[in-house]
Every structure is written in C-alpha cells, then in structure tokens.
Motif scaffolding. Structure first.
Motif, mmCIF file in Angstrom:
data_model
loop_
_atom_site.group_PDB
_atom_site.id
_atom_site.type_symbol
_atom_site.label_atom_id
_atom_site.label_comp_id
_atom_site.label_asym_id
_atom_site.label_seq_id
_atom_site.Cartn_x
_atom_site.Cartn_y
_atom_site.Cartn_z
ATOM 1 N N UNK A 5 0.846 -1.184 0.000
ATOM 2 C CA UNK A 5 0.000 0.000 0.000
ATOM 3 C C UNK A 5 0.884 1.236 0.000
ATOM 4 N N UNK A 6 0.453 2.263 -0.725
ATOM 5 C CA UNK A 6 1.181 3.536 -0.714
ATOM 6 C C UNK A 6 0.207 4.660 -0.382
ATOM 7 N N UNK A 7 0.594 5.509 0.559
ATOM 8 C CA UNK A 7 -0.239 6.636 0.961
ATOM 9 C C UNK A 7 0.472 7.942 0.641
ATOM 10 N N UNK A 8 -0.218 8.797 -0.131
ATOM 11 C CA UNK A 8 0.357 10.067 -0.559
ATOM 12 C C UNK A 8 0.309 11.127 0.521
ATOM 13 N N UNK A 9 0.850 12.288 0.194
ATOM 14 C CA UNK A 9 1.006 13.364 1.167
ATOM 15 C C UNK A 9 -0.292 13.845 1.788
ATOM 16 N N UNK A 10 -1.372 13.945 0.976
ATOM 17 C CA UNK A 10 -2.639 14.393 1.546
ATOM 18 C C UNK A 10 -3.231 13.342 2.472
ATOM 19 N N UNK A 11 -2.966 12.069 2.199
ATOM 20 C CA UNK A 11 -3.488 10.985 3.034
ATOM 21 C C UNK A 11 -2.839 10.972 4.408
ATOM 22 N N UNK A 26 -4.560 -1.368 9.663
ATOM 23 C CA UNK A 26 -4.945 -2.374 10.660
ATOM 24 C C UNK A 26 -6.082 -3.253 10.136
ATOM 25 N N UNK A 27 -7.034 -2.644 9.435
ATOM 26 C CA UNK A 27 -8.150 -3.411 8.877
ATOM 27 C C UNK A 27 -7.649 -4.443 7.865
ATOM 28 N N UNK A 28 -6.714 -4.018 6.991
ATOM 29 C CA UNK A 28 -6.155 -4.951 6.005
ATOM 30 C C UNK A 28 -5.388 -6.070 6.706
ATOM 31 N N UNK A 29 -4.747 -5.724 7.819
ATOM 32 C CA UNK A 29 -4.019 -6.737 8.590
ATOM 33 C C UNK A 29 -4.997 -7.734 9.225
ATOM 34 N N UNK A 30 -6.097 -7.217 9.752
ATOM 35 C CA UNK A 30 -7.091 -8.079 10.389
ATOM 36 C C UNK A 30 -7.733 -9.048 9.397
ATOM 37 N N UNK A 31 -7.670 -8.694 8.122
ATOM 38 C CA UNK A 31 -8.207 -9.578 7.080
ATOM 39 C C UNK A 31 -7.225 -10.673 6.701
ATOM 40 N N UNK A 32 -6.075 -10.704 7.389
ATOM 41 C CA UNK A 32 -5.110 -11.783 7.206
ATOM 42 C C UNK A 32 -4.001 -11.508 6.222
ATOM 43 N N UNK A 33 -3.839 -10.267 5.785
ATOM 44 C CA UNK A 33 -2.835 -9.927 4.780
ATOM 45 C C UNK A 33 -1.496 -9.542 5.404
ATOM 46 N N UNK A 34 -0.424 -9.883 4.706
ATOM 47 C CA UNK A 34 0.887 -9.313 5.011
ATOM 48 C C UNK A 34 0.959 -7.956 4.323
ATOM 49 N N UNK A 35 1.584 -6.976 4.990
ATOM 50 C CA UNK A 35 1.544 -5.616 4.469
ATOM 51 C C UNK A 35 2.909 -4.950 4.449
ATOM 52 N N UNK A 36 3.191 -4.317 3.309
ATOM 53 C CA UNK A 36 4.305 -3.377 3.197
ATOM 54 C C UNK A 36 3.673 -2.045 2.816
ATOM 55 N N UNK A 37 3.870 -1.038 3.656
ATOM 56 C CA UNK A 37 3.213 0.252 3.467
ATOM 57 C C UNK A 37 4.268 1.315 3.148
ATOM 58 N N UNK A 158 8.037 -0.539 -7.359
ATOM 59 C CA UNK A 158 9.270 -1.316 -7.396
ATOM 60 C C UNK A 158 9.276 -2.381 -6.304
ATOM 61 N N UNK A 159 8.815 -2.020 -5.112
ATOM 62 C CA UNK A 159 8.755 -2.999 -4.025
ATOM 63 C C UNK A 159 7.731 -4.085 -4.319
ATOM 64 N N UNK A 160 6.585 -3.697 -4.887
ATOM 65 C CA UNK A 160 5.554 -4.692 -5.234
ATOM 66 C C UNK A 160 6.095 -5.687 -6.256
ATOM 67 N N UNK A 161 6.846 -5.176 -7.232
ATOM 68 C CA UNK A 161 7.435 -6.065 -8.236
ATOM 69 C C UNK A 161 8.496 -6.969 -7.648
ATOM 70 N N UNK A 162 9.380 -6.393 -6.846
ATOM 71 C CA UNK A 162 10.482 -7.171 -6.269
ATOM 72 C C UNK A 162 9.983 -8.227 -5.285
ATOM 73 N N UNK A 163 8.924 -7.897 -4.544
ATOM 74 C CA UNK A 163 8.374 -8.821 -3.549
ATOM 75 C C UNK A 163 7.342 -9.781 -4.143
ATOM 76 N N UNK A 164 7.035 -9.579 -5.432
ATOM 77 C CA UNK A 164 5.974 -10.341 -6.104
ATOM 78 C C UNK A 164 4.659 -10.251 -5.317
ATOM 79 N N UNK A 165 4.317 -9.048 -4.951
ATOM 80 C CA UNK A 165 3.111 -8.811 -4.164
ATOM 81 C C UNK A 165 1.861 -9.142 -4.965
ATOM 82 N N UNK A 166 0.789 -9.476 -4.260
ATOM 83 C CA UNK A 166 -0.472 -9.808 -4.919
ATOM 84 C C UNK A 166 -1.200 -8.560 -5.408
ATOM 85 N N UNK A 167 -0.933 -7.428 -4.788
ATOM 86 C CA UNK A 167 -1.591 -6.186 -5.197
ATOM 87 C C UNK A 167 -0.741 -4.997 -4.786
#
Length: 401
Positions: A5-11, A26-37, A158-167
C-alpha cells in the motif's frame, strides 16, 4: 495475500490523517494480509524543506537536498509505525536504505537499479507490518538519493514487483482515475479500468494521480495497480494490461498541463547537425524537451520551436544563451498550456484528430503546436483557454457517459 500500500502526502497530511491511515492498515491486517506500506512526506512538508534550503542558497547542493528532503518520508514512516504499535499491531519503520532500495548516482532524480528484499522479508516473517519511507534509496557510494517528485509511487511499484506482491494499492485524496480533472469538468467520470499505456500518457501529460515513471515500471514488471482514496471505501481504478474492451473506447481521458513554456528559435542555420547540437546542449542540463516543430528551410535558415516545463525555462534560457552561433534570436512564452486526448481506441478508429481540431475551431481556440502518437493527441494553446478546451473536448467525446 501480500499487499503493498502507498499513501500520498494528503493521506498523511496531519496527525489525524496518519491515524486514519493506521486504522486502514490495521483493517487490512485483520483480514489476514501481510503488508508493506510506503508513505510520502506529510503534505506541504517537502515544499517547506525546499523553502528552508532556498533561504540559504538559490542553488543548493543536490547531495544536501537529498539528505534534507528524504527526512520528510522518514518522519511519516516513524509516526505511522508508532500509531500502529499503540493500536496493538507489530510495525517497523524502514528508510529506503534499510529497505534495500539501491539507485544510480543521480541526486534528486535517481533511478532504482535493484532492491534487496531480504530485510523486508525478514520482518514480514516475524509477523511485522513493514512501513517504508518512500521517495528514497542509496547509491553505490552509500549516499542517500531521492527519486524525484512523486517518487513514493515509484518506491511502491518497485517494491511490489520485487516482492511479487499480490496487489499494489496507491492511495491518494481521489477515489480513482477520472476522464479528466473533476475540478475543471464536474461531469468527469471515474474509470473502472485503464491500460498502462493510457495511464502513462495521462501521467506524463499532466494528470497528477500517479507518477509516470511508476506506471512505466508497473508495465515493465507486470504490477497491477489499484488507485484508491484513503478517505472512502470505493473500488478505485485498476491499471493493468490493455484488453479488447479498452480498445472499444475511442478516448479514455483528457489531460491539462499548465507547467509548459514555449521556446522559439529564429533564423537557425539550416545545416546537418544543428538540431543535435541544440538539443544535446539542453540534455546536458537535464532539461526535458517535449513537442518540437521545425519550419521548412528558407534562404539557408529555419525556425525551430519546442516546449519545456515552465520550471526548467530559466535553465533552458541559460543553455540557449551559450549558443553564440547559428542562431538569430530566441523568444520565450510562459503563457501556454498543453491539452491532450488519450485513448487506446485511437489505434483502430479514424477521425479522432479531425473531431478534436473542429471542436477547438468552433470555440475559437487557436492551436499553436500539435504532437501525436498512436494513442495520444496533444495541442499547445494559450493558457487562458486551457480549462475551456478540457470541457469542450470532454463534451465532444461524450466522456461523461
């Protein structure tokens, strides 16, 4: 799933908004996902740091600027990690260096060369939510580098590609990609899907939702991006490979870029190699040249026109001033803008350009320069007509339907 996930300056623009992001993570984590933010600096922070530097110098060292500007993202990453920790989630903040992002040596506009994901993977295996300071990396000399404005998008892809992330979810203050800027045309419609090529054109032509280099990298690495809002729970817009349904749409979007300046070189000696000399000089100063028009030769001379970003015009003037031969004079116009229509459907349909030019003529909007590609038509016009042109073209191609 592994989600980047990426959050911009206004976020993350205030402590309250960082807290809102923490709840979303936290909600995405509670759904069972591994997260790189991946996070940007808080809105306004980068500009504030630039102003601080300019208090002391009009041309501060690029190396020192990288160290200075990279601090903004580190602040956000640390605060978000602390917020998550207080909510009972195991989170860790990493700088670009700690995240293994290696770049070339170009300060303030570096390119990512490789990513060693071992440190991030180790933290994920420990069950941690990994928060990465975007926009930055480290070069072979161990120097901090930054990736240019909007570089946090690049970090995330770049991180999503290198980590072969699902989204790879890119969060901002808008809920997806629109047919044009809704602030200019209230009838603008959110797109469900858009191709990499269309998004790349829109990003490079002035649409501010995604950095164009990040879209280019996403296409290269096959990373599916979902552009979403951090302030709502809508589905967003999927940016992915082109498909047959996309080609059925003639035009997907209209972009307006006000950061344009026109350079007109008069009485240029018409000889082999002159254009190469001029544009090599500009390239040496890392000035991005966009649209180029050269008139037919007349009595051994020609006129050469091109556009550059307004922000680079002063450097372009200085570069042209060093050309003391083969040039009769130069004129500069900052009161122009670029309006563009984009759509993969242009490849298989005729008459798109004629329709645009007719619409502009009917509204007495003079076109000064034109540039086309397989899926794009760009026009340089007087800046005061920019927003009118967007509304006219949006209606012409019925993009609100």
């Amino acid at each position: 799933m592994l989600i980047v996930q990426k959050y911009g300056g206004t976020s993350v623009g205030s402590l309250e908004r960082i807290e809102n992001v923490a709840k979303r993570v936290a909600k995405a984590r509670d759904e069972g996902n591994d997260l790189v933010v991946v996070v940007s600096a808080m809105s306004g922070e980068t500009n504030k740091l630039i102003d601080y530097a300019h208090h002391f110098s009009k041309t501060p060292s690029k190396r020192e600027m990288d160290i200075l500007l990279s601090s903004g993202e580190r602040v956000t990453a640390s605060l978000l990690a602390i917020a998550l920790q207080e909510m009972g989630y195991d989170a860790v903040a990493l700088t670009g260096r700690q995240a293994g992002i290696r770049t070339d040596g170009a300060h303030t506009y570096a390119r990512i060369e490789s990513i060693d994901t071992s440190a991030i993977e180790k933290q994920i295996q420990k069950g941690k939510i990994v928060i990465v300071a975007g926009f930055q990396g480290i070069n072979d000399e161990g120097e901090v580098t930054t990736l240019g404005r909007g570089g946090s998008d690049l970090s995330a892809v770049a991180l999503a590609g290198a980590l072969r992330a699902d989204a790879c979810e890119i969060y901002s203050d808008v809920d997806g990609i629109y047919t044009t800027d809704p602030r200019i045309e209230p009838k603008a419609r959110k797109l469900d899907y858009i191709s990499y090529d269309e998004m790349l054109e829109l990003s490079s032509l002035g649409a501010k939702v995604l950095q164009n280099r990040s879209v280019e990298l996403a296409k290269k690495m096959g990373v599916k991006i979902i552009a979403k809002s951090s302030f709502s729970d809508g589905p967003g817009t999927i940016i992915a490979e082109e498909n047959d349904s996309m080609e059925a749409v003639l035009v997907s979007g209209i972009a307006l870029d006000k950061n344009q300046a026109r350079v007109s070189l008069r009485d240029v000696t018409d000889r082999p190699g002159i254009a190469a000399e001029i544009f090599n000089r500009l390239a040496e100063e890392q000035i991005n040249v966009d649209m180029i028009i050269q008139n037919a030769s007349k009595e051994g001379t020609t006129n050469l026109g091109f556009t550059v970003p307004q922000s680079e015009l002063e450097r372009a003037k200085q570069a042209i001033a060093t050309f003391d031969h083969d040039l009769g004079g130069a004129d500069y116009d900052e009161n122009v803008c670029k309006v563009s229509i984009v759509g993969v459907g242009m490849k298989s349909h005729s008459g798109i350009a004629a329709k645009a030019f007719s619409a502009m003529a009917e509204n007495n909007i003079n076109i000064e320069m034109i540039s086309t590609s397989e899926i794009k038509i760009s026009m340089i016009i007087d800046e005061k007509y920019g927003e009118l042109a967007v509304r006219v073209l949006h209606e012409t191609y019925q993009l609100d339907r």
